[in-house]
Write a protein that holds these residues in place. Structure first.
Motif, short mmCIF file in Angstrom:
data_model
loop_
_atom_site.label_atom_id
_atom_site.label_comp_id
_atom_site.label_asym_id
_atom_site.label_seq_id
_atom_site.Cartn_x
_atom_site.Cartn_y
_atom_site.Cartn_z
N UNK A 154 5.06 -14.60 -9.29
CA UNK A 154 4.74 -13.17 -9.31
C UNK A 154 4.01 -12.76 -8.04
N UNK A 155 4.43 -11.64 -7.46
CA UNK A 155 3.73 -11.10 -6.30
C UNK A 155 2.41 -10.48 -6.74
N UNK A 156 1.31 -10.87 -6.10
CA UNK A 156 -0.02 -10.37 -6.44
C UNK A 156 -0.61 -9.68 -5.22
N UNK A 157 -1.03 -8.43 -5.40
CA UNK A 157 -1.59 -7.62 -4.32
C UNK A 157 -2.88 -6.96 -4.82
N UNK A 158 -3.90 -6.97 -3.99
CA UNK A 158 -5.13 -6.24 -4.31
C UNK A 158 -5.20 -5.03 -3.39
N UNK A 159 -5.37 -3.85 -3.99
CA UNK A 159 -5.45 -2.60 -3.21
C UNK A 159 -6.73 -1.85 -3.58
N UNK A 160 -7.24 -1.06 -2.63
CA UNK A 160 -8.42 -0.25 -2.94
C UNK A 160 -7.96 1.15 -3.40
N UNK A 161 -8.90 2.05 -3.60
CA UNK A 161 -8.56 3.38 -4.13
C UNK A 161 -7.73 4.20 -3.16
N UNK A 162 -7.73 3.83 -1.87
CA UNK A 162 -6.88 4.51 -0.88
C UNK A 162 -5.53 3.81 -0.72
N UNK A 163 -5.27 2.82 -1.56
CA UNK A 163 -4.04 2.02 -1.55
C UNK A 163 -3.92 1.14 -0.31
N UNK A 164 -5.04 0.86 0.36
CA UNK A 164 -5.01 -0.09 1.47
C UNK A 164 -5.03 -1.50 0.89
N UNK A 165 -4.18 -2.35 1.46
CA UNK A 165 -4.07 -3.71 0.95
C UNK A 165 -5.26 -4.55 1.40
N UNK A 166 -5.87 -5.25 0.43
CA UNK A 166 -6.99 -6.15 0.72
C UNK A 166 -6.57 -7.61 0.62
N UNK A 167 -5.50 -7.85 -0.13
CA UNK A 167 -5.05 -9.24 -0.31
C UNK A 167 -3.58 -9.22 -0.75
N UNK A 168 -2.82 -10.24 -0.34
CA UNK A 168 -1.44 -10.42 -0.79
C UNK A 168 -1.14 -11.92 -0.83
N UNK A 169 -0.54 -12.39 -1.90
CA UNK A 169 -0.21 -13.82 -1.98
C UNK A 169 1.17 -14.09 -1.36
#
Length: 347
Positions: free
Chosen positions: A12-27
């Motif tokens: 599974x693709x895992x992405x962490x985004x902030x409230x502005x939808x900027x990516x903070x992490x991607x596996x």
């Protein structure tokens, strides 16, 4: 415990985004899905990482700000490289160390699960077809051998050359039928494999096809030179690639281009086995596409969309890929048909 190694082994693709939808992490699976490295991903917002997404990004932003979970089934995404996928999307609210709200996005490729199911179904059906063909082959080849032998004996007794033409015709057609049956059977067990580079195989195929290649068809080579050698039967893979390239050439009756592309893919399931790394060899043409009614039976023996086709080329290619622990995927729309041979790369 460090979470990166665990997350990078997920399908599974895992992405962490902030409230502005900027990516903070991607596996790793997210990199594979979007076709962008993690360092580049974290420099952009989510909307910059794809062409189209059937989910309103405002909905994601609101869910993060309100600390609410969100689930969207069967969402359509078109990535920057033009590939289309169907995703199940789950957004879970989390908090960063600075206390600001963030969202954990899980993107599960439903189309890959469908592809795995289709492959297992195809393998089972092909094994049943091969079992039927093997039984038929014995029933055909025995009387065929007797027919050929009788024609040879008769030819020795005949003094008239014109009459011997008929016995020669019988022998010729008996040999043709025997060869057809042998091609239908094909190899059923893995042969001796050794380490080779896939690009050597491709170059041999291109040398063969360029001799008779029409001037209005252009071959484009798009290789990843970092792909390591893999264990293979070089002749079998050469035949598999040749069959698919020849199909592409025949599909481009009015001209066009064929792109041969090599890449690696991560965390790919083939049959019931999951592989950390696979080689993806794609043959892409910009022809009219394959008729939708042929797609489900494309790799069956004796199935063809061409008037004078034998229906054996793709069946043989599929069998050779299977004997290498791989598979062949096909996606086709008018203007683009892509066959992808997936082969495990052993670490």
């Amino acid at each position: 415990m460090h979470t990166d190694p665990l997350l990078n082994n997920l399908v599974t693709a895992v992405i962490v985004i902030n409230h502005d939808l900027k990516l903070c992490y991607a596996n790793s699976a997210a990199e594979q899905l979007l076709g962008i490295g993690s360092h580049r991903l974290t420099e952009h917002s989510l909307g910059d990482c794809y062409q189209e997404l059937s989910v309103d990004t405002q909905l994601l932003m609101s869910a993060i700000e309100q600390h609410q979970g969100l689930t969207v089934n069967s969402a359509n995404i078109t990535t920057l490289d033009g590939n289309a996928h169907i995703l199940d999307i789950t957004l879970s609210p989390i908090e960063a160390d600075n206390g600001h709200p963030q969202g954990l996005l899980e993107l599960r490729q439903v189309d890959q699960q469908r592809r795995i199911h289709q492959q297992l179904t195809l393998d089972a059906q092909q094994q049943a077809a091969q079992y039927l063909v093997r039984n038929l082959a014995h029933e055909i080849k025995n009387p065929l051998g007797g027919l050929r032998g009788a024609a040879q004996l008769l030819a020795r007794e005949l003094k008239d050359d014109e009459q011997r033409e008929f016995t020669d015709l019988i022998i010729e057609q008996a040999d043709r039928l025997r060869n057809l049956v042998d091609r239908l059977l094909g190899p059923q067990k893995p042969t001796q494999h050794s380490m080779h580079n896939i690009h050597e195989v491709i170059q041999k195929v291109l040398k063969l096809v360029q001799v008779t290649l029409p001037t209005n068809i252009h071959l484009i080579q798009d290789y990843d030179p970092s792909i390591p050698d893999i264990e293979m039967d070089q002749e079998q893979l050469q035949q598999a690639v040749l069959n698919i390239v020849q199909n592409a050439i025949q599909a481009l009756a009015t001209g066009g281009e064929i792109r041969i592309k090599t890449r690696t893919q991560h965390q790919i399931t083939i049959g019931t086995l999951r592989h950390k790394l696979v080689l993806a060899l794609s043959i892409i043409d910009n022809g009219p596409g394959i008729k939708p009614e042929l797609m489900d039976t494309l790799f069956y023996p004796m199935v063809t969309g061409r008037e004078h086709g034998s229906g054996l080329g793709l069946s043989i290619a599929h069998n050779f890929a299977r004997l290498h622990g791989g598979r062949i995927d096909c996606a086709s729309v008018p203007g683009q048909t892509e066959f992808t041979i997936l082969l495990p790369v052993k670490g």
